[in-house]
Design a protein around this motif. Structure first.
Motif, PDB file in Angstrom:
ATOM      1  N   GLU A  80      -5.701 -10.237  25.730  1.00  0.00           N
ATOM      2  CA  GLU A  80      -6.539 -10.671  24.610  1.00  0.00           C
ATOM      3  C   GLU A  80      -6.023 -10.205  23.252  1.00  0.00           C
ATOM      4  O   GLU A  80      -6.302 -10.851  22.232  1.00  0.00           O
ATOM      5  N   ASP A  83      -0.852 -10.033  23.687  1.00  0.00           N
ATOM      6  CA  ASP A  83      -0.258 -11.365  23.851  1.00  0.00           C
ATOM      7  C   ASP A  83      -0.685 -12.304  22.731  1.00  0.00           C
ATOM      8  O   ASP A  83       0.102 -13.137  22.268  1.00  0.00           O
ATOM      9  N   ASP A  84      -1.932 -12.164  22.275  1.00  0.00           N
ATOM     10  CA  ASP A  84      -2.411 -12.972  21.149  1.00  0.00           C
ATOM     11  C   ASP A  84      -1.622 -12.632  19.887  1.00  0.00           C
ATOM     12  O   ASP A  84      -1.267 -13.530  19.111  1.00  0.00           O
ATOM     13  N   ALA A  87       1.762 -14.313  20.153  1.00  0.00           N
ATOM     14  CA  ALA A  87       1.639 -15.764  20.009  1.00  0.00           C
ATOM     15  C   ALA A  87       1.362 -16.154  18.560  1.00  0.00           C
ATOM     16  O   ALA A  87       1.910 -17.146  18.054  1.00  0.00           O
ATOM     17  N   GLU A  88       0.517 -15.392  17.879  1.00  0.00           N
ATOM     18  CA  GLU A  88       0.185 -15.706  16.493  1.00  0.00           C
ATOM     19  C   GLU A  88       1.400 -15.554  15.584  1.00  0.00           C
ATOM     20  O   GLU A  88       1.684 -16.410  14.744  1.00  0.00           O
ATOM     21  N   PRO A  95      -1.672 -12.120  12.366  1.00  0.00           N
ATOM     22  CA  PRO A  95      -2.934 -11.763  13.015  1.00  0.00           C
ATOM     23  C   PRO A  95      -3.395 -10.359  12.651  1.00  0.00           C
ATOM     24  O   PRO A  95      -2.621  -9.534  12.161  1.00  0.00           O
ATOM     25  N   ARG A 100      -9.276  -8.570  16.747  1.00  0.00           N
ATOM     26  CA  ARG A 100      -9.294  -9.110  18.107  1.00  0.00           C
ATOM     27  C   ARG A 100      -9.755  -8.054  19.104  1.00  0.00           C
ATOM     28  O   ARG A 100     -10.458  -8.355  20.073  1.00  0.00           O
ATOM     29  N   LYS A 104     -12.829  -8.846  21.372  1.00  0.00           N
ATOM     30  CA  LYS A 104     -12.593  -9.117  22.792  1.00  0.00           C
ATOM     31  C   LYS A 104     -12.750  -7.907  23.707  1.00  0.00           C
ATOM     32  O   LYS A 104     -13.072  -8.070  24.888  1.00  0.00           O
ATOM     33  N   ARG A 287     -11.822 -21.180  13.350  1.00  0.00           N
ATOM     34  CA  ARG A 287     -12.312 -20.214  14.349  1.00  0.00           C
ATOM     35  C   ARG A 287     -13.249 -19.248  13.631  1.00  0.00           C
ATOM     36  O   ARG A 287     -12.828 -18.240  13.101  1.00  0.00           O
ATOM     37  N   ARG A 332      -6.645 -25.216  16.033  1.00  0.00           N
ATOM     38  CA  ARG A 332      -6.584 -25.109  17.478  1.00  0.00           C
ATOM     39  C   ARG A 332      -7.379 -26.241  18.109  1.00  0.00           C
ATOM     40  O   ARG A 332      -8.352 -26.723  17.537  1.00  0.00           O
ATOM     41  N   THR A 369     -11.006 -17.033  10.934  1.00  0.00           N
ATOM     42  CA  THR A 369      -9.564 -16.840  10.876  1.00  0.00           C
ATOM     43  C   THR A 369      -8.970 -17.916   9.986  1.00  0.00           C
ATOM     44  O   THR A 369      -9.222 -19.109  10.195  1.00  0.00           O
TER      45      THR A 369
END
Length: 383
Positions: A80, A83-84, A87-88, A95, A100, A104, A287, A332, A369
């Motif tokens: 959460e 990896d986020d 990816a961001e 990010p 997060r 999360k 988001r 997204r 976001t």
């Protein structure tokens, strides 16, 4: 109440747990293990959630006189948050992993488990204040200590989560008073340094860490007219507003410094230009969430303040909820509405991926976001 106290190993969470006990609650301490391979020691203020932090938390729990457990949330934290984050950055966004983590892990995974085990609330050492409105709904407000206020990083919390939160430090005027209280209570963390930087990159070398995770690929650095000025080793290493580390080798024609204006991951290019080109007149994001009760008519313009970093000054603005242009490519999948915010004065250094938190007075209204920005120059030209 039966309260689960999240204990990071720092002074704030230790004093918060002690105050919860003093207030007559039944308290159990828990430390979250967020890495399967944590460093055994901290380096000053760098890193957190290490073995040393876990031991500090246990010693504090023993002195306070409460049960103490360590819960392994490392798999969910990696999926959460870590990896986020990768990816961001890979998508050209910047990010905020603390947001997060709060969203999360600390106030989703932890709270869900706490409720399942019969706890009434989760207690943390955040500097923020909870207020109940006339209808009995919870509201999140700034802490009394403006310099230490942490309501920004809690802007992701929902009304249901706020109803289960407990922030004993919100009314404390200063961090110094918390440290003094910890010393009086005999807590060994009284003078432990605060944690800074990204917890899973304890050496602070974000560029090097990302290079290991996603690799390096040479690309061009362009000016805002498309001319090639130099090369880089990976667009993911740059963020909007960045000035240092460009290594262009030759100054701008006017001799002024250049700043990163845009990161384009698809073409692996970085666009740079003068500081004034960083001025942003509109920000928007799909988001989003309300921190407590939503406004009755959010589609209408309303006055607020917007804050785009944890320690940034809030800026007066107008905001609204609007339908997303179906042709827009920055959103997204599944997003149909966006928060649109127009600050009264331009914002600088705004990057997609950052979190914008909206306030009305001291109350946190909600957050989103940032997915897209509009230059203040473009807005002025249209006016």
């Amino acid at each position: 109440m039966k309260i689960l106290a999240a204990m990071s190993g720092g002074v704030d969470s230790a004093v918060a747990a002690a105050r919860a006990v003093e207030a007559g609650h039944e308290v159990v301490g828990v430390h979250l293990a967020l890495s399967r391979m944590p460093g055994t020691l901290r380096t000053g203020s760098r890193g957190c959630c290490t073995i040393e932090d876990s031991m500090d938390a246990q010693r504090a729990a023993n002195i306070i006189g409460i049960p103490y457990y360590v819960w392994d949330f490392s798999d969910r934290f990696r999926a959460e948050v870590v990896d986020d984050f990768i990816a961001e950055y890979s998508a050209g966004r910047t990010p905020n992993p603390c947001m997060r983590c709060n969203e999360k892990i600390k106030f989703a995974a932890l709270l869900d488990k706490a409720i399942a085990l019969g706890f009434d609330a989760v207690c943390t050492g955040h500097y923020a204040t909870l207020v109940t409105d006339e209808a009995g709904h919870p509201e999140l407000h700034r802490a009394s200590a403006w310099a230490k206020d942490q309501s920004y990083v809690l802007g992701v919390l929902t009304a249901e989560q706020l109803a289960r939160c407990y922030f004993p430090l919100g009314e404390t005027p200063s961090k110094g008073l918390v440290r003094a209280e910890a010393e009086r209570r005999g807590l060994g963390v009284a003078h432990k340094p605060d944690s800074h930087d990204i917890c899973f990159i304890p050496d602070g070398d974000t560029r090097g860490w990302l290079a290991e995770k996603v690799g390096e690929k040479v690309g061009n650095i362009l000016d805002n007219e498309g001319a090639v000025l130099g090369q880089h080793r990976g667009a993911h290493s740059y963020t909007v507003g960045q000035r240092k580390g460009l290594s262009l080798g030759r100054p701008a024609p006017d001799g002024r410094p250049r700043f990163v204006l845009e990161v384009r991951p698809t073409s692996n290019t970085v666009v740079v230009g003068p500081r004034e080109a960083l001025a942003i007149g509109t920000i928007a994001g799909g988001r989003w969430s309300w921190a407590g009760q939503p406004l009755a008519h959010p589609e209408r313009d309303f006055e607020c303040e917007v804050q785009i970093r944890a320690h940034a000054d809030p800026v007066p603005a107008r905001a609204r909820i609007a339908r997303i242009d179906p042709e827009a490519e920055v959103y997204r999948e599944g997003a149909t509405e966006e928060f649109v915010v127009e600050p009264d004065e331009p914002l600088h250094g705004v990057a997609p991926g950052q979190t914008a938190v909206l306030y009305v007075g001291t109350r946190v209204l909600g957050q989103f976001t940032i997915d897209r920005t509009v230059s203040a120059v473009s807005v002025e030209a249209q006016a």
